[in-house]
Write a protein that holds these residues in place. Structure first.
Motif, PDB file in Angstrom:
ATOM      1  N   ALA A  88       0.895  -1.122  -0.100  1.00 24.24           N
ATOM      2  CA  ALA A  88       0.156  -0.061  -0.138  1.00 24.24           C
ATOM      3  C   ALA A  88       1.040   1.108   0.045  1.00 24.24           C
ATOM      4  CB  ALA A  88      -0.867  -0.057   1.348  1.00 24.24           C
ATOM      5  N   ILE A  89       0.249   2.530  -0.169  1.00 27.23           N
ATOM      6  CA  ILE A  89       0.948   3.674  -0.405  1.00 27.23           C
ATOM      7  C   ILE A  89       0.426   4.380   0.905  1.00 27.23           C
ATOM      8  CG2 ILE A  89       1.125   6.038  -1.434  1.00 27.23           C
ATOM      9  CD1 ILE A  89       1.467   4.564  -4.021  1.00 27.23           C
ATOM     10  N   TRP A  90       1.263   5.156   1.627  1.00 30.24           N
ATOM     11  CA  TRP A  90       0.967   6.198   2.620  1.00 30.24           C
ATOM     12  C   TRP A  90       1.411   7.573   2.203  1.00 30.24           C
ATOM     13  CZ3 TRP A  90      -2.089   6.978   6.725  1.00 30.24           C
ATOM     14  CH2 TRP A  90      -1.511   7.741   7.561  1.00 30.24           C
ATOM     15  N   ASP A  91       0.246   8.494   2.479  1.00 33.16           N
ATOM     16  CA  ASP A  91       0.543   9.653   2.156  1.00 33.16           C
ATOM     17  C   ASP A  91       0.538  10.436   3.503  1.00 33.16           C
ATOM     18  OD1 ASP A  91       0.327  12.392   1.604  1.00 33.16           O
ATOM     19  OD2 ASP A  91      -1.116  12.429  -0.241  1.00 33.16           O
ATOM     20  N   PRO A  92       1.567  10.665   4.010  1.00 36.30           N
ATOM     21  CA  PRO A  92       1.781  11.156   5.559  1.00 36.30           C
ATOM     22  C   PRO A  92       1.219  12.727   5.584  1.00 36.30           C
ATOM     23  CG  PRO A  92       3.774  11.336   4.497  1.00 36.30           C
ATOM     24  CD  PRO A  92       2.958  10.696   3.416  1.00 36.30           C
ATOM     25  N   ASP A  93       1.184  13.547   4.401  1.00 31.94           N
ATOM     26  CA  ASP A  93       0.811  15.061   4.632  1.00 31.94           C
ATOM     27  C   ASP A  93      -0.873  14.785   4.803  1.00 31.94           C
ATOM     28  OD1 ASP A  93       3.193  15.842   4.614  1.00 31.94           O
ATOM     29  OD2 ASP A  93       3.403  15.976   2.442  1.00 31.94           O
ATOM     30  N   ARG A  94      -1.545  13.796   4.112  1.00 32.78           N
ATOM     31  CA  ARG A  94      -2.958  13.764   4.029  1.00 32.78           C
ATOM     32  C   ARG A  94      -3.579  12.686   5.027  1.00 32.78           C
ATOM     33  NH1 ARG A  94      -0.489  15.390  -0.552  1.00 32.78           N
ATOM     34  NH2 ARG A  94      -1.080  17.449  -1.200  1.00 32.78           N
ATOM     35  N   ARG A  95      -2.625  12.055   5.552  1.00 30.92           N
ATOM     36  CA  ARG A  95      -2.874  10.994   6.324  1.00 30.92           C
ATOM     37  C   ARG A  95      -3.748  10.071   5.870  1.00 30.92           C
ATOM     38  NH1 ARG A  95      -0.224  10.504  10.693  1.00 30.92           N
ATOM     39  NH2 ARG A  95      -1.573   9.024  11.385  1.00 30.92           N
TER      40      ARG A  95
ATOM     41  N   ARG B  78      -2.023   0.579  12.491  1.00 31.00           N
ATOM     42  CA  ARG B  78      -0.752   0.988  12.696  1.00 31.00           C
ATOM     43  C   ARG B  78      -0.542   2.689  12.387  1.00 31.00           C
ATOM     44  NH1 ARG B  78       4.225   1.012   9.690  1.00 31.00           N
ATOM     45  NH2 ARG B  78       3.150  -0.170   8.025  1.00 31.00           N
ATOM     46  N   LEU B  79      -1.158   2.848  11.315  1.00 28.35           N
ATOM     47  CA  LEU B  79      -0.944   4.292  10.598  1.00 28.35           C
ATOM     48  C   LEU B  79      -1.810   5.161  11.183  1.00 28.35           C
ATOM     49  CD1 LEU B  79      -0.002   3.252   7.098  1.00 28.35           C
ATOM     50  CD2 LEU B  79       1.581   3.940   9.038  1.00 28.35           C
ATOM     51  N   GLY B  80      -3.257   4.870  11.601  1.00 29.68           N
ATOM     52  CA  GLY B  80      -4.344   5.723  12.080  1.00 29.68           C
ATOM     53  C   GLY B  80      -4.583   6.732  10.985  1.00 29.68           C
ATOM     54  N   PRO B  81      -5.268   6.232   9.896  1.00 33.96           N
ATOM     55  CA  PRO B  81      -5.301   7.153   8.904  1.00 33.96           C
ATOM     56  C   PRO B  81      -6.552   7.974   8.795  1.00 33.96           C
ATOM     57  CG  PRO B  81      -5.842   4.841   7.972  1.00 33.96           C
ATOM     58  CD  PRO B  81      -5.280   4.699   9.315  1.00 33.96           C
ATOM     59  N   ARG B  82      -6.813   9.012   8.237  1.00 30.22           N
ATOM     60  CA  ARG B  82      -8.089   9.794   8.370  1.00 30.22           C
ATOM     61  C   ARG B  82      -8.886   9.355   7.069  1.00 30.22           C
ATOM     62  NH1 ARG B  82      -4.975  15.760   7.703  1.00 30.22           N
ATOM     63  NH2 ARG B  82      -4.350  15.946   9.769  1.00 30.22           N
TER      64      ARG B  82
ATOM     65  N   LEU C 280     -16.347  -2.439   7.755  1.00 28.64           N
ATOM     66  CA  LEU C 280     -15.179  -2.008   7.634  1.00 28.64           C
ATOM     67  C   LEU C 280     -14.849  -0.585   8.151  1.00 28.64           C
ATOM     68  CD1 LEU C 280     -13.310  -3.267   4.086  1.00 28.64           C
ATOM     69  CD2 LEU C 280     -12.547  -3.706   6.546  1.00 28.64           C
ATOM     70  N   PRO C 281     -15.378   0.285   7.675  1.00 27.21           N
ATOM     71  CA  PRO C 281     -15.163   1.636   8.093  1.00 27.21           C
ATOM     72  C   PRO C 281     -15.107   1.762   9.616  1.00 27.21           C
ATOM     73  CG  PRO C 281     -16.856   1.834   6.552  1.00 27.21           C
ATOM     74  CD  PRO C 281     -16.775   0.363   6.941  1.00 27.21           C
ATOM     75  N   GLU C 282     -16.016   1.080  10.371  1.00 24.62           N
ATOM     76  CA  GLU C 282     -15.911   1.170  11.794  1.00 24.62           C
ATOM     77  C   GLU C 282     -14.698   0.481  12.260  1.00 24.62           C
ATOM     78  OE1 GLU C 282     -18.315  -0.228  16.158  1.00 24.62           O
ATOM     79  OE2 GLU C 282     -19.242  -0.317  13.876  1.00 24.62           O
ATOM     80  N   LEU C 283     -14.271  -0.673  11.547  1.00 21.70           N
ATOM     81  CA  LEU C 283     -13.287  -1.405  12.183  1.00 21.70           C
ATOM     82  C   LEU C 283     -11.685  -0.534  11.651  1.00 21.70           C
ATOM     83  CD1 LEU C 283     -14.213  -4.892  11.081  1.00 21.70           C
ATOM     84  CD2 LEU C 283     -13.886  -4.127  13.475  1.00 21.70           C
ATOM     85  N   LEU C 284     -11.903   0.033  10.592  1.00 22.79           N
ATOM     86  CA  LEU C 284     -10.705   0.879  10.270  1.00 22.79           C
ATOM     87  C   LEU C 284     -10.618   2.183  11.129  1.00 22.79           C
ATOM     88  CD1 LEU C 284     -11.219   0.627   6.448  1.00 22.79           C
ATOM     89  CD2 LEU C 284      -9.326  -0.357   7.665  1.00 22.79           C
ATOM     90  N   GLY C 285     -11.578   2.486  11.505  1.00 24.13           N
ATOM     91  CA  GLY C 285     -11.759   3.789  12.410  1.00 24.13           C
ATOM     92  C   GLY C 285     -11.829   5.050  11.445  1.00 24.13           C
ATOM     93  N   CYS C 286     -12.018   4.973  10.191  1.00 22.53           N
ATOM     94  CA  CYS C 286     -11.978   6.120   9.452  1.00 22.53           C
ATOM     95  C   CYS C 286     -13.020   5.691   8.134  1.00 22.53           C
ATOM     96  CB  CYS C 286     -10.634   6.147   8.958  1.00 22.53           C
ATOM     97  SG  CYS C 286     -10.002   5.301   7.650  1.00 22.53           S
ATOM     98  N   PRO C 287     -13.511   6.787   7.251  1.00 20.55           N
ATOM     99  CA  PRO C 287     -14.148   6.628   6.113  1.00 20.55           C
ATOM    100  C   PRO C 287     -13.356   5.601   5.038  1.00 20.55           C
ATOM    101  CG  PRO C 287     -14.102   8.884   6.503  1.00 20.55           C
ATOM    102  CD  PRO C 287     -13.051   8.101   7.622  1.00 20.55           C
ATOM    103  N   LEU C 288     -14.059   4.862   4.305  1.00 16.87           N
ATOM    104  CA  LEU C 288     -13.652   3.790   3.476  1.00 16.87           C
ATOM    105  C   LEU C 288     -14.048   4.473   2.054  1.00 16.87           C
ATOM    106  CD1 LEU C 288     -12.039   1.275   2.304  1.00 16.87           C
ATOM    107  CD2 LEU C 288     -14.310   0.116   2.988  1.00 16.87           C
TER     108      LEU C 288
END
Length: 229
Positions: free
Chosen positions: A21-28, A68-72, A98-106
């Motif tokens: 996967a790719i992580w965009d740290p500025d936009r989380r 691990r990453l806590g994405p937005r 999935l969205p609830e398990l991820l902790g963010c919008p999918l």
């Protein structure tokens, strides 16, 4: 070797993850492609007895990255599912949770395998810009943007003869300003891409430049890239 490799483009940064996967740290933002969930069930409809637990490893890997990453937000660049035939009630329930398990919008940029399918609360979005990135499933060139895409399932062929390996990889095409993600799905194969593209292998929880690129900072050439695919 590392579980993440920095990739810079015109002063903008990304991280290529060993988790495919790719992580965009500025936009989380966490970006991935080609999960092909429900592939085993699709094959079963056609009489191929694949085990039905293939999605578990794929989904667990995604949840591990999110934890691990806590994405937005998490954006799938197409082919979240393999086909309508594999979109069972069980898979629909997993996608709804999935969205609830991820902790963010999918979010889902629609791919060719989603055509004709409907997933509740997960509309298929068109190709779009995210800052300097142009997000699509199939490769799409857009001047002034780096195209992040799936669909190609890039693999690198390493070794010769009986020792030859096909390893998933990230593949950067300088001419088209396109960075293709490896397929995220555990039951998904891949295809070698044309020579001359910079590649980063994914193996044993690490990302490795192959062959070693002279620089991880990429600049556009004067001519606008041409559409491919």
């Amino acid at each position: 070797m590392s579980d993440a490799v920095p990739f810079q483009w015109q002063g903008h940064r990304l991280e290529l993850l060993a988790g495919r996967a790719i992580w965009d740290p500025d936009r989380r933002t966490l970006l991935l492609a080609d999960l092909h969930l429900g592939k085993a069930e699709t094959f079963q409809v056609h009489g191929v007895p694949l085990p039905t637990d293939g999605d578990a490893a794929t989904l667990n890997a995604l949840l591990g990255l999110a934890d691990r990453l806590g994405p937005r937000q998490v954006i799938v660049l197409g082919d979240l599912i393999h086909s309508r035939l594999g979109l069972t009630a069980t898979l629909r329930a997993k996608l709804a949770a999935l969205p609830e398990l991820l902790g963010c919008p999918l979010r889902l940029v629609g791919g060719n395998h989603e055509r004709g399918s409907w997933i509740a609360d997960l509309p298929q979005e068109p190709s779009q810009a995210l800052g300097p990135w142009w997000l699509s499933h199939e490769p799409e060139a857009l001047p002034g943007h780096l195209n992040l895409c799936g669909h190609l399932h890039p693999v690198a062929v390493v070794g010769n003869g009986a020792d030859r390996l096909r390893l998933p990889c990230f593949s950067y095409c300088r001419r088209q300003e396109r960075l293709a993600l490896p397929a995220f799905g555990q039951l998904t194969g891949g295809h070698p891409l044309p020579p001359g593209e910079e590649q980063w292998l994914v193996a044993e929880g690490s990302v490795l430049a192959w062959p070693c690129a002279p620089s991880l900072t990429h600049r556009r050439r004067g001519r606008a890239p041409r559409h491919r695919g």
